[in-house]
Design a protein around this motif. Structure first.
Motif, PDB file in Angstrom:
ATOM      1  N   UNK A 111       0.834  -1.210   0.000  1.00 59.04           N
ATOM      2  CA  UNK A 111       0.000   0.000   0.000  1.00 59.04           C
ATOM      3  C   UNK A 111       0.874   1.269   0.000  1.00 59.04           C
ATOM      4  N   UNK A 112       1.918   1.275   0.860  1.00 54.02           N
ATOM      5  CA  UNK A 112       2.826   2.436   0.929  1.00 54.02           C
ATOM      6  C   UNK A 112       3.605   2.589  -0.381  1.00 54.02           C
ATOM      7  N   UNK A 113       4.066   1.459  -0.921  1.00 51.74           N
ATOM      8  CA  UNK A 113       4.854   1.499  -2.162  1.00 51.74           C
ATOM      9  C   UNK A 113       4.003   1.999  -3.324  1.00 51.74           C
ATOM     10  N   UNK A 114       2.722   1.592  -3.346  1.00 45.56           N
ATOM     11  CA  UNK A 114       1.818   2.031  -4.422  1.00 45.56           C
ATOM     12  C   UNK A 114       1.591   3.542  -4.337  1.00 45.56           C
ATOM     13  N   UNK A 115       1.429   4.023  -3.094  1.00 43.47           N
ATOM     14  CA  UNK A 115       1.210   5.461  -2.900  1.00 43.47           C
ATOM     15  C   UNK A 115       2.446   6.259  -3.330  1.00 43.47           C
ATOM     16  N   UNK A 116       3.630   5.696  -3.096  1.00 43.87           N
ATOM     17  CA  UNK A 116       4.877   6.412  -3.380  1.00 43.87           C
ATOM     18  C   UNK A 116       5.274   6.307  -4.857  1.00 43.87           C
ATOM     19  N   UNK A 117       5.118   5.118  -5.445  1.00 41.01           N
ATOM     20  CA  UNK A 117       5.648   4.868  -6.789  1.00 41.01           C
ATOM     21  C   UNK A 117       4.593   4.884  -7.892  1.00 41.01           C
ATOM     22  N   UNK A 118       3.320   4.720  -7.534  1.00 42.91           N
ATOM     23  CA  UNK A 118       2.259   4.694  -8.544  1.00 42.91           C
ATOM     24  C   UNK A 118       2.453   3.559  -9.532  1.00 42.91           C
ATOM     25  N   UNK A 119       2.370   3.883 -10.839  1.00 46.29           N
ATOM     26  CA  UNK A 119       2.480   2.801 -11.831  1.00 46.29           C
ATOM     27  C   UNK A 119       3.926   2.359 -12.074  1.00 46.29           C
ATOM     28  N   UNK A 120       4.872   2.969 -11.338  1.00 46.39           N
ATOM     29  CA  UNK A 120       6.278   2.502 -11.437  1.00 46.39           C
ATOM     30  C   UNK A 120       6.526   1.291 -10.536  1.00 46.39           C
ATOM     31  N   UNK A 121       5.551   0.940  -9.698  1.00 44.47           N
ATOM     32  CA  UNK A 121       5.719  -0.187  -8.777  1.00 44.47           C
ATOM     33  C   UNK A 121       5.607  -1.517  -9.512  1.00 44.47           C
ATOM     34  N   UNK A 122       6.551  -2.389  -9.244  1.00 43.28           N
ATOM     35  CA  UNK A 122       6.488  -3.762  -9.756  1.00 43.28           C
ATOM     36  C   UNK A 122       6.314  -4.697  -8.564  1.00 43.28           C
ATOM     37  N   UNK A 123       5.230  -5.464  -8.571  1.00 47.28           N
ATOM     38  CA  UNK A 123       4.983  -6.442  -7.504  1.00 47.28           C
ATOM     39  C   UNK A 123       5.393  -7.807  -8.042  1.00 47.28           C
ATOM     40  N   UNK A 124       6.447  -8.369  -7.454  1.00 44.32           N
ATOM     41  CA  UNK A 124       7.020  -9.636  -7.930  1.00 44.32           C
ATOM     42  C   UNK A 124       6.706 -10.724  -6.915  1.00 44.32           C
ATOM     43  N   UNK A 125       6.071 -11.794  -7.358  1.00 39.34           N
ATOM     44  CA  UNK A 125       5.667 -12.827  -6.389  1.00 39.34           C
ATOM     45  C   UNK A 125       6.141 -14.214  -6.809  1.00 39.34           C
ATOM     46  N   UNK A 126       6.280 -15.078  -5.812  1.00 35.18           N
ATOM     47  CA  UNK A 126       6.513 -16.510  -6.033  1.00 35.18           C
ATOM     48  C   UNK A 126       5.785 -17.252  -4.923  1.00 35.18           C
ATOM     49  N   UNK A 127       5.160 -18.365  -5.271  1.00 39.14           N
ATOM     50  CA  UNK A 127       4.387 -19.142  -4.294  1.00 39.14           C
ATOM     51  C   UNK A 127       5.252 -20.272  -3.734  1.00 39.14           C
ATOM     52  N   UNK A 128       5.059 -20.583  -2.454  1.00 40.81           N
ATOM     53  CA  UNK A 128       5.771 -21.724  -1.871  1.00 40.81           C
ATOM     54  C   UNK A 128       5.278 -23.044  -2.455  1.00 40.81           C
ATOM     55  N   UNK A 129       4.109 -23.024  -3.107  1.00 37.55           N
ATOM     56  CA  UNK A 129       3.616 -24.243  -3.768  1.00 37.55           C
ATOM     57  C   UNK A 129       4.513 -24.607  -4.954  1.00 37.55           C
ATOM     58  N   UNK A 130       5.397 -23.670  -5.373  1.00 38.77           N
ATOM     59  CA  UNK A 130       6.352 -23.958  -6.433  1.00 38.77           C
ATOM     60  C   UNK A 130       7.758 -24.149  -5.904  1.00 38.77           C
ATOM     61  N   UNK A 131       7.899 -24.298  -4.574  1.00 41.15           N
ATOM     62  CA  UNK A 131       9.229 -24.474  -3.972  1.00 41.15           C
ATOM     63  C   UNK A 131       9.387 -25.926  -3.530  1.00 41.15           C
ATOM     64  N   UNK A 132      10.364 -26.603  -4.099  1.00 41.30           N
ATOM     65  CA  UNK A 132      10.486 -28.050  -3.885  1.00 41.30           C
ATOM     66  C   UNK A 132      10.749 -28.418  -2.425  1.00 41.30           C
ATOM     67  N   UNK A 133      11.543 -27.604  -1.723  1.00 40.29           N
ATOM     68  CA  UNK A 133      11.838 -27.903  -0.315  1.00 40.29           C
ATOM     69  C   UNK A 133      10.571 -27.769   0.538  1.00 40.29           C
ATOM     70  N   UNK A 134       9.798 -26.722   0.284  1.00 35.54           N
ATOM     71  CA  UNK A 134       8.552 -26.523   1.031  1.00 35.54           C
ATOM     72  C   UNK A 134       7.601 -27.693   0.795  1.00 35.54           C
ATOM     73  N   UNK A 135       7.510 -28.147  -0.460  1.00 39.69           N
ATOM     74  CA  UNK A 135       6.623 -29.273  -0.779  1.00 39.69           C
ATOM     75  C   UNK A 135       7.089 -30.555  -0.083  1.00 39.69           C
ATOM     76  N   UNK A 136       8.401 -30.793  -0.074  1.00 42.09           N
ATOM     77  CA  UNK A 136       8.950 -32.000   0.561  1.00 42.09           C
ATOM     78  C   UNK A 136       8.621 -32.040   2.053  1.00 42.09           C
ATOM     79  N   UNK A 137       8.527 -30.847   2.669  1.00 45.23           N
ATOM     80  CA  UNK A 137       8.252 -30.779   4.105  1.00 45.23           C
ATOM     81  C   UNK A 137       6.767 -30.558   4.404  1.00 45.23           C
ATOM     82  N   UNK A 138       5.931 -30.652   3.363  1.00 41.82           N
ATOM     83  CA  UNK A 138       4.498 -30.509   3.567  1.00 41.82           C
ATOM     84  C   UNK A 138       4.097 -29.098   3.968  1.00 41.82           C
ATOM     85  N   UNK A 139       4.868 -28.093   3.507  1.00 40.47           N
ATOM     86  CA  UNK A 139       4.592 -26.710   3.892  1.00 40.47           C
ATOM     87  C   UNK A 139       4.507 -25.804   2.662  1.00 40.47           C
ATOM     88  N   UNK A 140       3.857 -26.305   1.621  1.00 43.28           N
ATOM     89  CA  UNK A 140       3.801 -25.568   0.360  1.00 43.28           C
ATOM     90  C   UNK A 140       2.737 -24.494   0.297  1.00 43.28           C
TER      91      UNK A 140
END
Length: 481
Positions: A366-395
């Motif tokens: 919210x703060x970043x959007x207010x400060x940067x507007x359309x210059x903000x890039x939100x980059x995400x990755x899910x733990x459901x795509x992380x092999x270690x998390x999946x192996x430990x049942x925490x994806x």
């Protein structure tokens, strides 16, 4: 050992009031440089964090995790079972951990470092003098590091109702039958989940939204997990009054400004914020301005009395042990080396130790959007795509990086396994003003949870293969054979 040199006035270079994490760090660092330092503490050495806060709460959370492992082992092919929890032995574990760490913060250790420790309540009697009992201390510089205590809101009936705060919660030797918690900030939510996992019924009452200062999507993930474990969370519920009953306590509430109801339980925990410990310090006598939020300081953590600094919780900013430690290292530079400092330059991470954990640093979305507007890039990755998390049942969970259009990291939030351990890497990046591209030049070991951070960073360049200019350059290069 208590010093009582009433015959003379002590004139150290530095006098520190409060032996919590901030005060201890200042005293140890000053002594290491051979500087004469007096440390005053009226309660337990190590302060709130060691005795009533971070240390006992994390020990209790660990016990809760151990219990939950028994209930959630079916997915690994290990028969699930309801654990037999001996709450008094859980309490022993909590106090064993405190006892193991305590010598590191003890009077004996600090006297061994060369610090003059005085046990008693310090009070300013003038702009340049503090009194402890009959002892007078006139120092070149003073550091107020008295911390904060649980704030108890003025709820009708509270003065006649038995209640717990973090200062006596960890004395319970018997498991609460039904723990009612007022406040769904990090402390309230951490303690709710831990007690539920150890076998208590738990109801959390929150006037606004639970985990209000965390990323809303990430907070929702934790709320859903806790509700799935059986914690009852009443959000946007105003507490009208409390009263003691034969069975414990009764709390009257109003939900969404409409329906009124009651919650009855065996124990009541107040986790509704903190208040600075300033009442008995004689701040007026020293010309030190303060508000109910804490002592007023400038960017260099100096109070309105130039001889006096205030650090940590009592200075009214973010209330983390690591913030007090960071303040301590800054003011040592200022007091001993006369270096200019600005506490606003600190990159301050925060962790909520629920399961899943939440780690955050820098600006929120919210703060970043207010400060940067359309210059903000939100980059995400899910733990459901992380092999270690999946192996430990925490994806379950997400890494969210917030960058400007040049790729410079301005904020991050992680919800998922090990979030608190991973957020430190992102704090380093923000403090060093690094771009997400720096992550692509690092090889992370496989399989680890940290790989998710690199995966999120990669998405900054996701459009590069489709860029017509990139394709034209590649075509040109191919023509050269």
């Amino acid at each position: 050992m208590t010093h009582n040199n009433n015959s003379k006035t002590l004139t150290p270079d530095i006098c520190v009031i409060g032996a919590g994490s901030g005060g201890l760090s200042v005293a140890a660092a000053a002594a290491a440089f051979g500087v004469d330092v007096v440390l005053i503490e009226k309660g337990k050495m190590g302060g709130d964090c060691l005795n009533y806060g971070c240390v006992p709460s994390k020990a209790l959370i660990a016990a809760g995790k151990a219990a939950e492992t028994f209930r959630s082992s079916e997915k690994f092919g290990v028969a699930a079972t309801e654990p037999d929890v001996d709450f008094s032995r859980v309490n022993d574990h909590v106090h064993d951990v405190i006892a193991t760490i305590a010598p590191h913060d003890s009077v004996e250790r600090f006297e061994g470092l060369g610090v003059n420790v005085i046990q008693g309540a310090g009070e300013f009697i003038s702009a340049d003098a503090v009194k402890v009992g009959e002892q007078l201390i006139k120092a070149r510089r003073f550091v107020v590091a008295t911390g904060s205590s649980a704030a108890v809101p003025p709820i009708p009936g509270i003065e006649n109702t038995p209640y717990l705060t973090n200062e006596n919660l960890f004395e319970l030797k018997e498991r609460p039958e039904h723990l009612i918690i007022i406040g769904a900030g990090p402390i309230g939510m951490e303690m709710a989940q831990a007690h539920r996992r150890l076998g208590s019924r738990v109801t959390v009452i929150e006037a606004l939204r639970p985990l209000a200062v965390t990323d809303p999507e990430h907070a929702d993930l934790v709320i859903r997990k806790m509700e799935g474990e059986g914690v009852e969370i009443l959000s946007e519920s105003k507490v009208l009054s409390v009263e003691g009953t034969d069975a414990g306590v009764k709390v009257s509430i109003k939900v969404d400004d409409e329906a009124e109801g009651t919650v009855e339980g065996s124990h009541l925990l107040i986790a509704a914020g903190r208040a600075p410990n300033i009442s008995s310090l004689g701040l007026e006598a020293a010309g030190i301005e303060f508000t109910r939020r804490g002592i007023t300081t400038d960017d260099g953590l100096r109070t309105t009395n130039r001889k006096v600094y205030a650090i940590g919780d009592v200075a009214g900013g973010v209330q983390f042990t690591h913030a007090a430690g960071a303040h301590a290292s800054l003011i040592i530079r200022s007091i001993l080396f006369r270096m200019p400092i600005n506490h606003n330059s600190i990159t301050m991470p925060a962790v909520t130790y629920t399961e899943p954990e939440i780690g955050q640093v820098g600006l929120s979305e919210q703060q970043a959007r207010a400060k940067l507007g359309d210059k903000l890039k939100v980059l995400t990755a899910e733990f459901s795509g992380n092999d270690r998390a999946l192996a430990e049942g925490k994806g379950v969970g997400q890494i969210k990086l917030l960058a400007d259009n040049k790729g410079r990291l301005v904020g991050a939030s992680i919800v998922g396994p090990g979030a608190g351990e991973q957020i430190g890497l992102l704090a380093l990046m923000i403090s060093q003003k690094l771009k997400v591209g720096a992550l692509l030049g690092v090889v992370f070991p496989y399989p680890t949870l940290n790989e998710g951070i690199r995966r999120a960073a990669l998405t900054f360049y996701a459009d590069a293969p489709k860029n017509p200019w990139v394709r034209r350059i590649l075509a040109l290069l191919r023509k050269f054979g």
